[in-house]
Design a protein around this motif. Structure first.
Motif, short mmCIF file in Angstrom:
data_model
loop_
_atom_site.label_atom_id
_atom_site.label_comp_id
_atom_site.label_asym_id
_atom_site.label_seq_id
_atom_site.Cartn_x
_atom_site.Cartn_y
_atom_site.Cartn_z
N PRO A 217 -4.09 -4.18 -2.63
CA PRO A 217 -4.57 -3.44 -3.81
C PRO A 217 -4.50 -4.23 -5.10
O PRO A 217 -5.24 -3.96 -6.04
CB PRO A 217 -3.66 -2.21 -3.86
CG PRO A 217 -2.45 -2.58 -3.09
CD PRO A 217 -2.88 -3.60 -2.08
N GLY A 218 -3.63 -5.23 -5.19
CA GLY A 218 -3.48 -5.96 -6.43
C GLY A 218 -2.73 -5.11 -7.44
O GLY A 218 -2.20 -4.03 -7.11
N GLN B 169 -3.10 4.94 0.57
CA GLN B 169 -3.56 4.74 1.94
C GLN B 169 -4.31 5.97 2.44
O GLN B 169 -5.37 5.86 3.05
CB GLN B 169 -2.37 4.43 2.85
CG GLN B 169 -2.78 4.07 4.26
CD GLN B 169 -1.58 3.78 5.14
OE1 GLN B 169 -0.52 4.38 4.98
NE2 GLN B 169 -1.74 2.84 6.05
N ALA B 170 -3.79 7.16 2.16
CA ALA B 170 -4.47 8.40 2.56
C ALA B 170 -5.81 8.52 1.86
O ALA B 170 -6.80 8.98 2.46
CB ALA B 170 -3.58 9.60 2.25
N TYR B 171 -5.88 8.12 0.60
CA TYR B 171 -7.13 8.17 -0.14
C TYR B 171 -8.16 7.22 0.47
O TYR B 171 -9.35 7.56 0.58
CB TYR B 171 -6.87 7.82 -1.61
CG TYR B 171 -8.09 7.92 -2.50
CD1 TYR B 171 -8.67 9.15 -2.77
CD2 TYR B 171 -8.66 6.79 -3.05
CE1 TYR B 171 -9.79 9.25 -3.59
CE2 TYR B 171 -9.77 6.87 -3.87
CZ TYR B 171 -10.33 8.10 -4.13
OH TYR B 171 -11.43 8.19 -4.93
N LEU B 172 -7.72 6.04 0.89
CA LEU B 172 -8.62 5.08 1.52
C LEU B 172 -9.12 5.59 2.87
O LEU B 172 -10.29 5.42 3.20
CB LEU B 172 -7.93 3.72 1.67
CG LEU B 172 -7.62 2.99 0.36
CD1 LEU B 172 -6.80 1.74 0.63
CD2 LEU B 172 -8.88 2.65 -0.40
N TYR B 173 -8.25 6.24 3.63
CA TYR B 173 -8.69 6.84 4.89
C TYR B 173 -9.78 7.88 4.63
O TYR B 173 -10.76 7.97 5.37
CB TYR B 173 -7.53 7.51 5.63
CG TYR B 173 -6.76 6.60 6.55
CD1 TYR B 173 -7.32 6.10 7.71
CD2 TYR B 173 -5.46 6.23 6.25
CE1 TYR B 173 -6.62 5.27 8.56
CE2 TYR B 173 -4.74 5.40 7.09
CZ TYR B 173 -5.32 4.92 8.24
OH TYR B 173 -4.62 4.10 9.08
N SER B 174 -9.62 8.67 3.57
CA SER B 174 -10.62 9.70 3.27
C SER B 174 -11.94 9.10 2.79
O SER B 174 -13.00 9.71 2.92
CB SER B 174 -10.09 10.70 2.24
OG SER B 174 -9.96 10.09 0.97
N ALA B 175 -11.89 7.88 2.24
CA ALA B 175 -13.10 7.23 1.75
C ALA B 175 -13.85 6.47 2.85
O ALA B 175 -15.02 6.13 2.68
CB ALA B 175 -12.75 6.25 0.63
N ALA C 179 -14.58 0.41 -3.89
CA ALA C 179 -14.83 1.42 -4.92
C ALA C 179 -13.68 2.43 -5.00
O ALA C 179 -13.31 2.88 -6.09
CB ALA C 179 -16.15 2.14 -4.64
N ALA C 180 -13.12 2.77 -3.85
CA ALA C 180 -11.98 3.70 -3.84
C ALA C 180 -10.76 3.08 -4.54
O ALA C 180 -10.04 3.77 -5.28
CB ALA C 180 -11.63 4.10 -2.41
N LEU C 181 -10.55 1.78 -4.32
CA LEU C 181 -9.46 1.10 -5.03
C LEU C 181 -9.69 1.13 -6.54
O LEU C 181 -8.78 1.43 -7.32
CB LEU C 181 -9.33 -0.35 -4.55
CG LEU C 181 -8.69 -0.59 -3.20
CD1 LEU C 181 -8.78 -2.07 -2.82
CD2 LEU C 181 -7.24 -0.13 -3.18
N LEU D 171 0.84 -1.20 0.00
CA LEU D 171 0.00 0.00 0.00
C LEU D 171 0.88 1.25 0.00
O LEU D 171 1.65 1.47 0.93
CB LEU D 171 -0.89 -0.03 1.24
CG LEU D 171 -2.24 0.62 1.19
CD1 LEU D 171 -3.07 0.14 0.02
CD2 LEU D 171 -2.98 0.36 2.48
N GLU D 172 0.77 2.04 -1.05
CA GLU D 172 1.52 3.29 -1.12
C GLU D 172 0.85 4.33 -0.21
O GLU D 172 -0.35 4.27 0.04
CB GLU D 172 1.57 3.80 -2.55
CG GLU D 172 2.30 2.86 -3.49
CD GLU D 172 2.22 3.31 -4.93
OE1 GLU D 172 1.64 4.40 -5.21
OE2 GLU D 172 2.72 2.59 -5.80
N LYS D 173 1.63 5.29 0.25
CA LYS D 173 1.13 6.28 1.22
C LYS D 173 -0.03 7.10 0.65
O LYS D 173 -0.99 7.37 1.34
CB LYS D 173 2.26 7.21 1.66
CG LYS D 173 3.32 6.53 2.47
CD LYS D 173 2.79 6.12 3.81
CE LYS D 173 3.86 5.45 4.63
NZ LYS D 173 3.36 4.80 5.80
N ASP D 174 0.05 7.51 -0.62
CA ASP D 174 -1.03 8.33 -1.19
C ASP D 174 -2.32 7.52 -1.35
O ASP D 174 -3.42 8.02 -1.13
CB ASP D 174 -0.62 8.98 -2.50
CG ASP D 174 -0.27 7.98 -3.59
OD1 ASP D 174 0.16 6.86 -3.25
OD2 ASP D 174 -0.42 8.33 -4.77
#
Length: 159
Positions: free
Chosen positions: A141-142, A55-61, A91-93, A50-53
């Motif tokens: 994430p695949g 991961q941050a996007y998933l936290y926001s979702a 969906a965020a992925l 999981l890349e940091k950006d």
């Protein structure tokens, strides 16, 4: 006019009595009543690739992250929040191009070390309260799918 005033007063008294000792039902939802008790939790989104950006996007979702300040009444409500987040995180992925990713969750009691003491006399200002549970989303994430070059040809209509 006085009958209308008496009716309004009667309705007010009836509504005031509906709340019992805890006040009018639902007032705490608007920040007007006593705070509801619940279980505290912290959300972690974890994954080896999981890349940091991302991961941050998933936290926001995550809705569980957004609702963390509104303590769930019990463990079942917390599980429901986690299960409701699974399709959101999927969906965020997909929105970021990870179409083969997977998301699961686990709920673990927080470690007892460092938790706030139950006796207020044992508490210090340097010891912040710790959450009772850890809600951990395991994300794989695949592969990242990328679109190749796109080409549009406009052909003249055949006569």
């Amino acid at each position: 006019m006085s009958s209308r005033l008496a009716l309004v007063a009667l309705i007010g008294l009836i509504l005031a009595g509906c709340g019992g000792r805890k006040g009018f039902p639902g007032l705490e939802d608007f920040g007007l009543g006593p705070p509801r008790q619940g279980i505290s939790y912290a959300v972690t989104i974890d994954g080896t690739a999981l890349e940091k950006d991302l991961q941050a996007y998933l936290y926001s979702a995550s809705e569980a992250v957004r609702l963390a300040e509104q303590l769930p009444a019990n463990i079942l409500v917390l599980r429901r929040r986690a299960e409701a987040d699974l399709p959101r995180l999927q969906a965020a992925l997909r929105a970021r191009g990870y179409y083969a990713g997977s998301v699961s969750y686990r709920l673990e009691p927080a470690a007892l070390e460092g938790r706030m003491a139950a006796d207020p006399a044992d508490r210090t200002a340097a010891t912040p309260p710790q959450p009772a549970f850890q809600l951990i989303f395991d994300v794989d994430p695949g592969p990242l799918y990328r679109f190749g070059a796109r080409r549009i040809e406009v052909r003249e209509p055949a006569d």
